[in-house]
Design an enzyme around this catalytic site. Sequence first.
Site, PDB file in Angstrom:
ATOM      1  N   ASP A 112      -4.891   3.892  -1.948  1.00  0.00           N
ATOM      2  CA  ASP A 112      -5.869   4.049  -1.179  1.00  0.00           C
ATOM      3  C   ASP A 112      -6.136   5.294  -1.473  1.00  0.00           C
ATOM      4  OD1 ASP A 112      -5.931   1.663   0.921  1.00  0.00           O
ATOM      5  OD2 ASP A 112      -3.921   2.200   1.283  1.00  0.00           O
ATOM      6  N   MET A 170     -12.058   4.547  -0.634  1.00  0.00           N
ATOM      7  CA  MET A 170     -12.850   4.937   0.585  1.00  0.00           C
ATOM      8  C   MET A 170     -13.353   6.139   0.561  1.00  0.00           C
ATOM      9  SD  MET A 170      -9.809   3.391   3.059  1.00  0.00           S
ATOM     10  CE  MET A 170      -8.510   3.537   1.772  1.00  0.00           C
ATOM     11  N   MET A 204     -11.778  -5.341   5.623  1.00  0.00           N
ATOM     12  CA  MET A 204     -10.685  -4.382   6.457  1.00  0.00           C
ATOM     13  C   MET A 204     -10.414  -5.204   8.060  1.00  0.00           C
ATOM     14  SD  MET A 204      -9.938  -1.782   4.416  1.00  0.00           S
ATOM     15  CE  MET A 204      -9.046  -1.132   5.796  1.00  0.00           C
ATOM     16  N   GLY A 210      -8.716   4.611   7.045  1.00  0.00           N
ATOM     17  CA  GLY A 210      -8.449   5.800   7.213  1.00  0.00           C
ATOM     18  C   GLY A 210      -6.938   6.156   7.466  1.00  0.00           C
ATOM     19  N   PHE A 211      -6.370   5.339   7.797  1.00  0.00           N
ATOM     20  CA  PHE A 211      -4.993   5.337   8.450  1.00  0.00           C
ATOM     21  C   PHE A 211      -4.061   4.004   8.353  1.00  0.00           C
ATOM     22  CE2 PHE A 211      -7.508   8.511  10.616  1.00  0.00           C
ATOM     23  CZ  PHE A 211      -7.072   9.797  10.283  1.00  0.00           C
ATOM     24  N   HIS A 242      -1.219  -1.392  -4.153  1.00  0.00           N
ATOM     25  CA  HIS A 242      -2.542  -0.996  -3.633  1.00  0.00           C
ATOM     26  C   HIS A 242      -2.474   0.411  -3.454  1.00  0.00           C
ATOM     27  CE1 HIS A 242      -5.810  -1.910  -0.898  1.00  0.00           C
ATOM     28  NE2 HIS A 242      -5.616  -0.908  -0.308  1.00  0.00           N
ATOM     29  N   HIS A 300      -8.482   1.339  -3.996  1.00  0.00           N
ATOM     30  CA  HIS A 300      -9.282   1.052  -2.740  1.00  0.00           C
ATOM     31  C   HIS A 300     -10.057   2.372  -2.569  1.00  0.00           C
ATOM     32  CE1 HIS A 300      -9.564  -0.148   1.921  1.00  0.00           C
ATOM     33  NE2 HIS A 300     -10.582   0.088   1.374  1.00  0.00           N
ATOM     34  N   ASP A 344      -6.876  -6.035   4.460  1.00  0.00           N
ATOM     35  CA  ASP A 344      -5.987  -4.630   4.765  1.00  0.00           C
ATOM     36  C   ASP A 344      -6.018  -4.089   6.150  1.00  0.00           C
ATOM     37  OD1 ASP A 344      -5.147  -2.343   3.853  1.00  0.00           O
ATOM     38  OD2 ASP A 344      -6.735  -1.795   2.620  1.00  0.00           O
ATOM     39  N   GLY A 345      -4.977  -3.956   6.454  1.00  0.00           N
ATOM     40  CA  GLY A 345      -4.794  -3.203   7.935  1.00  0.00           C
ATOM     41  C   GLY A 345      -4.042  -4.046   8.740  1.00  0.00           C
ATOM     42  N   GLY A 346      -2.930  -3.574   9.114  1.00  0.00           N
ATOM     43  CA  GLY A 346      -1.924  -4.310  10.378  1.00  0.00           C
ATOM     44  C   GLY A 346      -1.437  -5.455   9.813  1.00  0.00           C
ATOM     45  N   GLY A 398       1.159  -1.738   4.202  1.00  0.00           N
ATOM     46  CA  GLY A 398       1.791  -0.427   4.185  1.00  0.00           C
ATOM     47  C   GLY A 398       2.742  -0.445   4.941  1.00  0.00           C
ATOM     48  N   SER A 399       2.762  -0.171   6.012  1.00  0.00           N
ATOM     49  CA  SER A 399       3.934   0.163   7.281  1.00  0.00           C
ATOM     50  C   SER A 399       4.868  -1.280   7.179  1.00  0.00           C
ATOM     51  CB  SER A 399       3.288   0.241   8.623  1.00  0.00           C
ATOM     52  OG  SER A 399       2.436   1.098   8.737  1.00  0.00           O
ATOM     53  N   MET A 409      -9.266   8.499  -0.395  1.00  0.00           N
ATOM     54  CA  MET A 409      -9.965   8.675   0.720  1.00  0.00           C
ATOM     55  C   MET A 409     -10.539  10.330   0.508  1.00  0.00           C
ATOM     56  SD  MET A 409      -7.399   7.503   3.732  1.00  0.00           S
ATOM     57  CE  MET A 409      -6.583   5.990   3.531  1.00  0.00           C
ATOM     58  N   GLY A 438      -0.746   1.893   9.624  1.00  0.00           N
ATOM     59  CA  GLY A 438       0.107   1.829  10.942  1.00  0.00           C
ATOM     60  C   GLY A 438      -0.972   1.462  12.374  1.00  0.00           C
ATOM     61  N   SER A 492       0.860  -1.172  -0.028  1.00  0.00           N
ATOM     62  CA  SER A 492       0.045  -0.011   0.131  1.00  0.00           C
ATOM     63  C   SER A 492       0.770   1.075   0.112  1.00  0.00           C
ATOM     64  CB  SER A 492      -1.006   0.134   1.334  1.00  0.00           C
ATOM     65  OG  SER A 492      -1.482   1.304   1.427  1.00  0.00           O
TER      66      SER A 492
END
Length: 225
Positions: A37, A70, A139, A144-145, A35, A68, A177-179, A199-200, A39, A147, A10
């Site tokens: 994002d 959002m 998700m 939204g964010f 990916h 993606h 998606d996420g973490g 991402g992170s 927003m 990390g 991402s």
Amino acid sequence: MAFKPLIAPSILSADFAHLADQIAEAEQFGADWLHIDVMDGHFVPNLSMGAQIVAACRRVSELPLDVHMMIEKPENFLDAFAEAGADHITVHAEACEDLPQILDSIHSLGCKAGVSIKPATPAAALESALGTADILLVMSVEPGFSGQAFMPEVLPKVAALRASLDALQSKALIEIDGGIDAHTLPLALQAGVNVFVAGSAIFKHPEGIAAGMESLQGAIMEKQQ
Ligand code: DX5
Ligand code: ZN
């Protein structure tokens, strides 16, 4: 699982001053999709990027661009993102009044159609899309964010969706998606995920992008042995 697990970095976590170089490094070390994002500050409490960034990615990479959305009223922006070079357009079920119609529009623009749900949205929200969507994006953080910490409570929903797709003999992919990092990826793989957004764990890995990619690939290989 017959399908090879895919990694989708991402770019929300990338260094935008060096975006082309960062994409090239992720690609060189095995990224399968990119990916992106999008927003709008309404559907989620953050602003990110629009079709211009998708067009910029298209100029520097041949990887599938996994957009993606959002945003509210995604139907108003499908043409712009398809024109910019998106390969996949994923909308949020919570933002769509007529989900089947929007998925048809995405297909008619020549893109693969995805539908995403937030952590608290039940799998039933995807029911009308199960026969048509190419990608189901679950998700595992509040959108939204980048990390944020992975929410393991979404895993039973992933497993239920995997069972529904298998029962339909569907080739749709489940994306998460996420973490996602080397510790959480194996849990999601076990539950039936095919595509891992990160991402992170890639762009903010302390030893760099190559090390981030290698650590996710290592987690996949270890789990598959
Ligand atoms: C969050 C975005 C994610 C985000 C993931 O709303 O949809 O794609 O960039 O970032 P990490 O992997 O850091 O959770
Ligand atoms: Zn995303």
